[in-house]
Design an enzyme around this catalytic site. Structure first.
Site, PDB file in Angstrom:
ATOM      1  N   ARG A 248     -45.895  61.372  23.082  1.00  0.00           N
ATOM      2  CA  ARG A 248     -46.950  62.171  23.667  1.00  0.00           C
ATOM      3  C   ARG A 248     -47.407  63.435  22.957  1.00  0.00           C
ATOM      4  NH1 ARG A 248     -47.642  58.624  27.996  1.00  0.00           N
ATOM      5  NH2 ARG A 248     -45.777  57.578  28.654  1.00  0.00           N
TER       6      ARG A 248
ATOM      7  N   HIS B  98     -51.764  61.207  11.463  1.00  0.00           N
ATOM      8  CA  HIS B  98     -51.438  60.724  12.848  1.00  0.00           C
ATOM      9  C   HIS B  98     -52.678  60.220  13.627  1.00  0.00           C
ATOM     10  CE1 HIS B  98     -52.126  64.958  12.959  1.00  0.00           C
ATOM     11  NE2 HIS B  98     -52.657  64.998  13.890  1.00  0.00           N
TER      12      HIS B  98
HETATM   13  P1  5GP Z   1     -54.461  67.589  14.660  1.00  0.00           P
HETATM   14  O1  5GP Z   1     -55.028  68.521  15.395  1.00  0.00           O
HETATM   15  O2  5GP Z   1     -53.658  67.664  13.358  1.00  0.00           O
HETATM   16  O3  5GP Z   1     -55.417  66.434  14.566  1.00  0.00           O
HETATM   17  O4  5GP Z   1     -53.501  66.987  15.976  1.00  0.00           O
HETATM   18  C1  5GP Z   1     -52.149  67.624  16.040  1.00  0.00           C
HETATM   19  C2  5GP Z   1     -51.378  67.502  17.503  1.00  0.00           C
HETATM   20  O5  5GP Z   1     -50.297  67.628  17.580  1.00  0.00           O
HETATM   21  C3  5GP Z   1     -52.411  68.522  18.346  1.00  0.00           C
HETATM   22  O6  5GP Z   1     -52.874  67.229  19.233  1.00  0.00           O
HETATM   23  C4  5GP Z   1     -51.301  68.963  19.076  1.00  0.00           C
HETATM   24  O7  5GP Z   1     -51.331  69.312  20.365  1.00  0.00           O
HETATM   25  C5  5GP Z   1     -49.961  68.189  18.615  1.00  0.00           C
HETATM   26  N1  5GP Z   1     -48.926  68.967  18.615  1.00  0.00           N
HETATM   27  C6  5GP Z   1     -48.669  70.267  17.713  1.00  0.00           C
HETATM   28  N2  5GP Z   1     -47.085  70.441  17.984  1.00  0.00           N
HETATM   29  C7  5GP Z   1     -46.409  69.615  18.750  1.00  0.00           C
HETATM   30  C8  5GP Z   1     -45.409  69.471  18.880  1.00  0.00           C
HETATM   31  O8  5GP Z   1     -44.398  70.225  18.746  1.00  0.00           O
HETATM   32  N3  5GP Z   1     -44.924  68.302  19.880  1.00  0.00           N
HETATM   33  C9  5GP Z   1     -46.001  67.340  20.295  1.00  0.00           C
HETATM   34  N4  5GP Z   1     -45.480  66.305  20.910  1.00  0.00           N
HETATM   35  N5  5GP Z   1     -47.421  67.197  19.555  1.00  0.00           N
HETATM   36  C10 5GP Z   1     -47.621  68.599  19.089  1.00  0.00           C
END
Ligand code: 5GP
Length: 114
Positions: free
Chosen positions: A29, A100
């Site tokens: 999550r 991801h």
């Molecule tokens: P991006 O911005 O790279 O597409 O998505 C990265 C996602 O990772 C974001 O939605 C952010 O909230 C999530 N995220 C960042 N740090 C952590 C963490 O330590 N644990 C979890 N579960 N999610 C994280």
């Protein structure tokens, strides 16, 4: 310690609420959810961005979608609908450089996305 946040979650160096794990993929999550269901589906192999996906990665990248479908079903969103998103690099909002798939559900989504 790895500098890759998601490798740290895979290696249990930092905690996460894991909802799926197999040999190739982990899903947990999001810490800052943007919808009632917000799960990140991550290959265990580090691939920094979509630009770095190789032919050898096609199977595991496809599996990200299969896992998204399974989790959406388990959480009861198959019929209502859900969104999957993968950001590539800064302009698209990528902040963690380990690919991801975001699985989002539980509210109405607008189009085009912001
Ligand atoms: P991006 O911005 O790279 O597409 O998505 C990265 C996602 O990772 C974001 O939605 C952010 O909230 C999530 N995220 C960042 N740090 C952590 C963490 O330590 N644990 C979890 N579960 N999610 C994280």
């Amino acid at each position: 310690m790895s500098e890759d946040l998601f490798l740290k979650i895979i290696d249990r160096e930092i905690p996460a609420e894991i909802v799926h794990e197999d040999d190739e993929v982990i899903a947990f999550r999001d810490i800052n959810p943007k919808a009632p269901l917000h799960v990140l589906i991550v290959p265990k192999k580090r691939i920094r961005t979509i630009n770095d996906i190789s032919e050898d990665d096609e199977k595991v990248v496809g599996k990200l979608f299969s896992v998204a479908r399974q989790i959406a079903g388990q959480e009861g969103y198959s019929d209502e609908g859900y969104r999957v998103v993968m950001n590539c690099n800064a302009a698209a909002g990528q902040t963690v450089f380990h690919i991801h798939l975001h699985l989002l559900a539980g509210r109405a989504f607008t189009w085009p996305p912001g």
